[in-house]
Design a protein around this motif. Structure first.
Motif, short mmCIF file in Angstrom:
data_model
loop_
_atom_site.label_atom_id
_atom_site.label_comp_id
_atom_site.label_asym_id
_atom_site.label_seq_id
_atom_site.Cartn_x
_atom_site.Cartn_y
_atom_site.Cartn_z
N MET A 88 -8.31 31.73 -28.79
CA MET A 88 -7.33 32.69 -28.35
C MET A 88 -8.05 33.79 -27.57
SD MET A 88 -4.57 34.85 -30.60
CE MET A 88 -3.42 33.51 -30.74
N GLN A 89 -7.43 34.23 -26.53
CA GLN A 89 -8.01 35.27 -25.68
C GLN A 89 -7.53 36.66 -26.11
OE1 GLN A 89 -10.20 34.66 -23.13
NE2 GLN A 89 -10.16 32.53 -23.76
N PHE A 90 -8.48 37.58 -26.19
CA PHE A 90 -8.18 38.98 -26.50
C PHE A 90 -8.83 39.85 -25.44
CE2 PHE A 90 -7.95 36.92 -30.64
CZ PHE A 90 -6.77 37.44 -31.14
N ASP A 91 -8.24 41.01 -25.19
CA ASP A 91 -8.86 41.97 -24.28
C ASP A 91 -10.14 42.51 -24.91
OD1 ASP A 91 -6.77 41.69 -22.47
OD2 ASP A 91 -5.67 43.42 -23.28
N GLU A 92 -11.01 43.02 -24.05
CA GLU A 92 -12.26 43.60 -24.52
C GLU A 92 -11.99 44.82 -25.39
OE1 GLU A 92 -16.49 45.29 -22.79
OE2 GLU A 92 -14.96 44.59 -21.41
N VAL A 93 -12.76 44.95 -26.45
CA VAL A 93 -12.65 46.09 -27.35
C VAL A 93 -13.57 47.19 -26.84
CG1 VAL A 93 -12.94 46.88 -29.72
CG2 VAL A 93 -12.14 44.55 -29.27
N ARG A 94 -13.07 48.42 -26.86
CA ARG A 94 -13.85 49.56 -26.40
C ARG A 94 -13.95 50.58 -27.52
NH1 ARG A 94 -11.01 50.40 -20.68
NH2 ARG A 94 -11.78 52.48 -21.04
N PRO A 95 -15.03 51.35 -27.58
CA PRO A 95 -15.23 52.31 -28.67
C PRO A 95 -14.06 53.28 -28.86
CG PRO A 95 -17.25 52.10 -27.42
CD PRO A 95 -16.19 51.33 -26.67
N GLU A 96 -13.44 53.69 -27.76
CA GLU A 96 -12.34 54.66 -27.90
C GLU A 96 -11.11 54.08 -28.60
OE1 GLU A 96 -12.41 53.30 -23.54
OE2 GLU A 96 -13.89 54.01 -24.96
N HIS A 97 -11.03 52.77 -28.69
CA HIS A 97 -9.91 52.14 -29.40
C HIS A 97 -9.89 52.54 -30.88
CE1 HIS A 97 -9.67 48.57 -26.35
NE2 HIS A 97 -9.14 49.68 -25.87
N PHE A 98 -11.05 52.88 -31.42
CA PHE A 98 -11.14 53.20 -32.84
C PHE A 98 -10.87 54.67 -33.14
CE2 PHE A 98 -13.76 49.50 -31.97
CZ PHE A 98 -13.23 48.60 -32.86
N THR A 99 -10.72 55.46 -32.10
CA THR A 99 -10.48 56.89 -32.30
C THR A 99 -9.25 57.39 -31.55
OG1 THR A 99 -12.00 57.39 -30.48
CG2 THR A 99 -12.93 57.38 -32.71
N THR A 100 -8.44 56.45 -31.06
CA THR A 100 -7.25 56.78 -30.27
C THR A 100 -6.02 56.15 -30.91
OG1 THR A 100 -8.63 56.72 -28.28
CG2 THR A 100 -6.26 56.67 -27.96
N LEU A 101 -4.91 56.84 -30.85
CA LEU A 101 -3.66 56.29 -31.33
C LEU A 101 -2.90 55.66 -30.17
CD1 LEU A 101 -2.48 59.17 -33.67
CD2 LEU A 101 -3.57 57.02 -34.32
N SER A 102 -2.18 54.58 -30.46
CA SER A 102 -1.40 53.91 -29.42
C SER A 102 -0.21 53.22 -30.05
CB SER A 102 -2.28 52.87 -28.71
OG SER A 102 -1.50 52.10 -27.83
N ARG A 103 0.88 53.13 -29.30
CA ARG A 103 2.05 52.39 -29.78
C ARG A 103 1.78 50.90 -29.79
NH1 ARG A 103 7.76 54.44 -28.50
NH2 ARG A 103 7.59 56.45 -29.47
N ASN A 104 0.98 50.44 -28.83
CA ASN A 104 0.64 49.02 -28.74
C ASN A 104 -0.67 48.78 -29.49
OD1 ASN A 104 2.82 48.51 -26.97
ND2 ASN A 104 1.62 49.30 -25.27
N PRO A 105 -0.72 47.72 -30.28
CA PRO A 105 -1.95 47.48 -31.05
C PRO A 105 -3.12 47.15 -30.13
CG PRO A 105 -0.34 45.72 -31.41
CD PRO A 105 0.31 46.73 -30.53
N PHE A 106 -4.25 47.75 -30.45
CA PHE A 106 -5.47 47.47 -29.71
C PHE A 106 -5.96 46.07 -30.07
CE2 PHE A 106 -5.82 52.22 -29.73
CZ PHE A 106 -5.80 52.38 -28.34
N PRO A 107 -6.85 45.49 -29.25
CA PRO A 107 -7.30 44.11 -29.49
C PRO A 107 -7.93 43.91 -30.87
CG PRO A 107 -8.09 44.90 -27.35
CD PRO A 107 -7.41 46.04 -28.02
N HIS A 108 -8.66 44.90 -31.37
CA HIS A 108 -9.29 44.71 -32.68
C HIS A 108 -8.25 44.59 -33.80
CE1 HIS A 108 -8.80 49.10 -32.89
NE2 HIS A 108 -8.94 48.97 -34.20
N ILE A 109 -7.13 45.24 -33.65
CA ILE A 109 -6.05 45.13 -34.64
C ILE A 109 -5.49 43.71 -34.63
CG2 ILE A 109 -3.74 45.93 -35.29
CD1 ILE A 109 -5.88 48.02 -35.81
N LEU A 110 -5.28 43.17 -33.45
CA LEU A 110 -4.75 41.81 -33.32
C LEU A 110 -5.73 40.78 -33.88
CD1 LEU A 110 -3.26 42.13 -29.73
CD2 LEU A 110 -2.04 42.30 -31.92
N MET A 111 -7.02 40.98 -33.61
CA MET A 111 -8.04 40.07 -34.16
C MET A 111 -8.11 40.19 -35.67
SD MET A 111 -11.22 40.06 -31.50
CE MET A 111 -11.04 41.68 -30.74
N ASP A 112 -8.03 41.41 -36.17
CA ASP A 112 -8.06 41.64 -37.61
C ASP A 112 -6.91 40.90 -38.30
OD1 ASP A 112 -9.70 43.14 -39.48
OD2 ASP A 112 -7.90 44.33 -39.89
N ARG A 113 -5.74 40.99 -37.73
CA ARG A 113 -4.58 40.28 -38.29
C ARG A 113 -4.79 38.78 -38.27
NH1 ARG A 113 0.14 43.56 -35.03
NH2 ARG A 113 -0.09 45.53 -36.13
#
Length: 100
Positions: free
Chosen positions: A1-26
């Motif tokens: 499965m393809q996921f977008d690249e994870v960036r450090p700011e994903h872990f310190t930023t809030l977003s309505r859309n789940p970041f790639p690491h959240i999708l991989m974690d699930r």
């Protein structure tokens, strides 16, 4: 499965859309079962990918380490979603990284 690249700011930023690491974690939780087995598998995969911190440490505390680990996982998930193959590939990949 393809996921977008994870960036450090994903872990310190809030977003309505789940970041790639959240999708991989699930996905990791689902791959081995959404119960204690899935949780243990996720923990093993993260460790094999290079996450060297305790399970109680948030990714936001070490965003660069988390980014590196999830991008390794991303690389492997692009090839396979077979749980044993994912774990084996990460162990092999992580071993190569330390042999520089």
């Amino acid at each position: 499965m393809q996921f977008d690249e994870v960036r450090p700011e994903h872990f310190t930023t809030l977003s309505r859309n789940p970041f790639p690491h959240i999708l991989m974690d699930r996905l990791l939780l689902q791959m081995a079962g959404a119960d204690a087995d899935g949780s243990q598998y996720r923990k093993e995969v993260l460790a094999a990918a290079g996450w060297k911190h305790d399970g109680l440490v948030t990714f936001g505390k070490y965003p660069n380490d988390a980014c590196d680990a999830f991008n390794r996982i991303r690389e492997v998930l692009a090839q396979t979603e077979e749980p044993s193959e994912v774990l084996a590939a990460l162990i092999k990949l992580n071993t190569k990284d330390y042999r520089h």
